[in-house]
Design a protein around this motif. Structure first.
Motif, PDB file in Angstrom:
ATOM      1  N   UNK A  60       0.835  -1.209   0.000  1.00 26.12           N
ATOM      2  CA  UNK A  60       0.000   0.000   0.000  1.00 26.12           C
ATOM      3  C   UNK A  60       0.867   1.254   0.000  1.00 26.12           C
ATOM      4  N   UNK A  61       1.935   1.226   0.774  1.00 32.16           N
ATOM      5  CA  UNK A  61       2.840   2.372   0.823  1.00 32.16           C
ATOM      6  C   UNK A  61       3.519   2.571  -0.534  1.00 32.16           C
ATOM      7  N   UNK A  62       3.926   1.475  -1.172  1.00 30.62           N
ATOM      8  CA  UNK A  62       4.530   1.568  -2.505  1.00 30.62           C
ATOM      9  C   UNK A  62       3.545   2.188  -3.488  1.00 30.62           C
ATOM     10  N   UNK A  63       2.315   1.723  -3.469  1.00 27.99           N
ATOM     11  CA  UNK A  63       1.302   2.254  -4.376  1.00 27.99           C
ATOM     12  C   UNK A  63       1.095   3.749  -4.139  1.00 27.99           C
ATOM     13  N   UNK A  64       1.001   4.157  -2.888  1.00 30.80           N
ATOM     14  CA  UNK A  64       0.821   5.582  -2.572  1.00 30.80           C
ATOM     15  C   UNK A  64       1.994   6.414  -3.071  1.00 30.80           C
ATOM     16  N   UNK A  65       3.218   5.945  -2.841  1.00 31.55           N
ATOM     17  CA  UNK A  65       4.407   6.690  -3.288  1.00 31.55           C
ATOM     18  C   UNK A  65       4.448   6.796  -4.808  1.00 31.55           C
ATOM     19  N   UNK A  66       4.176   5.679  -5.484  1.00 36.72           N
ATOM     20  CA  UNK A  66       4.224   5.676  -6.947  1.00 36.72           C
ATOM     21  C   UNK A  66       3.154   6.601  -7.517  1.00 36.72           C
ATOM     22  N   UNK A  67       1.944   6.531  -6.992  1.00 39.25           N
ATOM     23  CA  UNK A  67       0.867   7.380  -7.521  1.00 39.25           C
ATOM     24  C   UNK A  67       1.124   8.858  -7.233  1.00 39.25           C
ATOM     25  N   UNK A  68       1.666   9.173  -6.075  1.00 38.11           N
ATOM     26  CA  UNK A  68       1.990  10.571  -5.758  1.00 38.11           C
ATOM     27  C   UNK A  68       3.073  11.088  -6.709  1.00 38.11           C
ATOM     28  N   UNK A  69       4.103  10.277  -6.936  1.00 37.52           N
ATOM     29  CA  UNK A  69       5.172  10.689  -7.845  1.00 37.52           C
ATOM     30  C   UNK A  69       4.669  10.797  -9.281  1.00 37.52           C
ATOM     31  N   UNK A  76       5.608  16.851 -19.682  1.00 39.69           N
ATOM     32  CA  UNK A  76       6.222  16.540 -20.979  1.00 39.69           C
ATOM     33  C   UNK A  76       6.753  15.110 -21.081  1.00 39.69           C
ATOM     34  N   UNK A  77       6.777  14.380 -19.977  1.00 44.52           N
ATOM     35  CA  UNK A  77       7.235  12.992 -20.020  1.00 44.52           C
ATOM     36  C   UNK A  77       6.211  12.106 -20.721  1.00 44.52           C
ATOM     37  N   UNK A  78       6.713  11.116 -21.439  1.00 45.51           N
ATOM     38  CA  UNK A  78       5.804  10.137 -22.043  1.00 45.51           C
ATOM     39  C   UNK A  78       5.140   9.347 -20.912  1.00 45.51           C
ATOM     40  N   UNK A  79       4.089   8.631 -21.252  1.00 41.83           N
ATOM     41  CA  UNK A  79       3.384   7.832 -20.240  1.00 41.83           C
ATOM     42  C   UNK A  79       4.329   6.814 -19.606  1.00 41.83           C
ATOM     43  N   UNK A  80       5.131   6.130 -20.417  1.00 42.52           N
ATOM     44  CA  UNK A  80       6.066   5.140 -19.888  1.00 42.52           C
ATOM     45  C   UNK A  80       7.132   5.785 -19.016  1.00 42.52           C
ATOM     46  N   UNK A  81       7.691   6.906 -19.482  1.00 43.40           N
ATOM     47  CA  UNK A  81       8.719   7.582 -18.695  1.00 43.40           C
ATOM     48  C   UNK A  81       8.154   8.111 -17.379  1.00 43.40           C
ATOM     49  N   UNK A  82       6.941   8.632 -17.406  1.00 39.98           N
ATOM     50  CA  UNK A  82       6.314   9.136 -16.181  1.00 39.98           C
ATOM     51  C   UNK A  82       6.068   8.000 -15.186  1.00 39.98           C
ATOM     52  N   UNK A  83       5.553   6.879 -15.682  1.00 38.99           N
ATOM     53  CA  UNK A  83       5.268   5.748 -14.799  1.00 38.99           C
ATOM     54  C   UNK A  83       6.557   5.159 -14.232  1.00 38.99           C
ATOM     55  N   UNK A  84       7.581   5.055 -15.046  1.00 42.15           N
ATOM     56  CA  UNK A  84       8.855   4.511 -14.567  1.00 42.15           C
ATOM     57  C   UNK A  84       9.531   5.481 -13.602  1.00 42.15           C
ATOM     58  N   UNK A  85       9.435   6.758 -13.880  1.00 35.51           N
ATOM     59  CA  UNK A  85       9.982   7.758 -12.958  1.00 35.51           C
ATOM     60  C   UNK A  85       9.266   7.692 -11.618  1.00 35.51           C
ATOM     61  N   UNK A  86       7.988   7.385 -11.642  1.00 32.03           N
ATOM     62  CA  UNK A  86       7.226   7.251 -10.402  1.00 32.03           C
ATOM     63  C   UNK A  86       7.757   6.082  -9.573  1.00 32.03           C
ATOM     64  N   UNK A  87       8.099   4.980 -10.216  1.00 28.96           N
ATOM     65  CA  UNK A  87       8.720   3.859  -9.497  1.00 28.96           C
ATOM     66  C   UNK A  87      10.067   4.278  -8.926  1.00 28.96           C
ATOM     67  N   UNK A  88      10.850   5.003  -9.722  1.00 31.94           N
ATOM     68  CA  UNK A  88      12.167   5.438  -9.256  1.00 31.94           C
ATOM     69  C   UNK A  88      12.044   6.317  -8.012  1.00 31.94           C
TER      70      UNK A  88
END
Length: 188
Positions: A60-69, A76-88
């Protein structure tokens, strides 16, 4: 012992991981985990639904952090870059050393029912990321594809981080996995 012991959740997690390493996951009981932590079974069940959930407590904490990021990622980030940056952006959750995540993953890898649970949790995370991408204006099919691809990048990078002993950070492993995905996707 008092009803709400400070740090009980962390103590239970530590006790569980120690017992899983010593005795094996299947041979460890909730009662043994609670005893090792100096707590009661009732306290265990206030924090976790079952002994498997100890391994997935940070989801749950991972999901919250990823969604907030993801929500804060540059437009301007692509969808893939934005989602991967959120994981980072969530790498702080795992710490700098892969020892704990490595031990957790070895337990999961040894039990098909835990592997299944992990896949279900990752699928839910992918769905949440797809919804987050849709809120950013990405069309549903593309949002789903980018979300599932970012989960694959995360899984690949995480696996590399937990199995390598070369000192690379999780963030570096994620960036490497993303670069490889992009290379594979653009190859003739």
């Amino acid at each position: 012992m008092g009803r709400w012991v400070p740090g009980a959740r962390g103590r239970l997690q530590l006790a569980a991981m120690e017992l899983y390493a010593e005795r094996g996951f299947e041979q460890t009981t909730v009662a043994e985990i609670a005893t090792r932590a100096g707590l009661t079974e009732r306290t265990f069940f206030r924090h976790f639904a079952d002994k498997r959930e100890v391994l997935f407590a940070g989801q749950d904490q991972l999901t919250e952090l990823v969604l907030a990021a993801l929500a804060e990622a540059p437009a301007e980030l692509s969808a893939l870059d934005a989602a991967t940056a959120a994981f980072a952006a969530s790498t702080e959750l795992f710490g700098e050393r892969p020892d704990g995540p490595r031990a957790r993953q070895s337990i999961i890898d040894a039990h098909p029912e835990l592997q299944e649970r992990e896949l279900i949790k990752l699928a839910r995370l992918g769905s949440a990321i797809a919804e987050g991408l849709e809120r950013r204006g990405v069309a549903a099919p593309a949002a789903s594809l980018a979300a599932q691809s970012s989960v694959a990048v995360f899984r690949t990078g995480f696996e590399r981080w937990t199995t390598a002993d070369d000192g690379r950070s999780l963030d570096a492993c994620l960036r490497e996995a993303l670069a490889e995905l992009k290379k594979v996707a653009s190859a003739p």
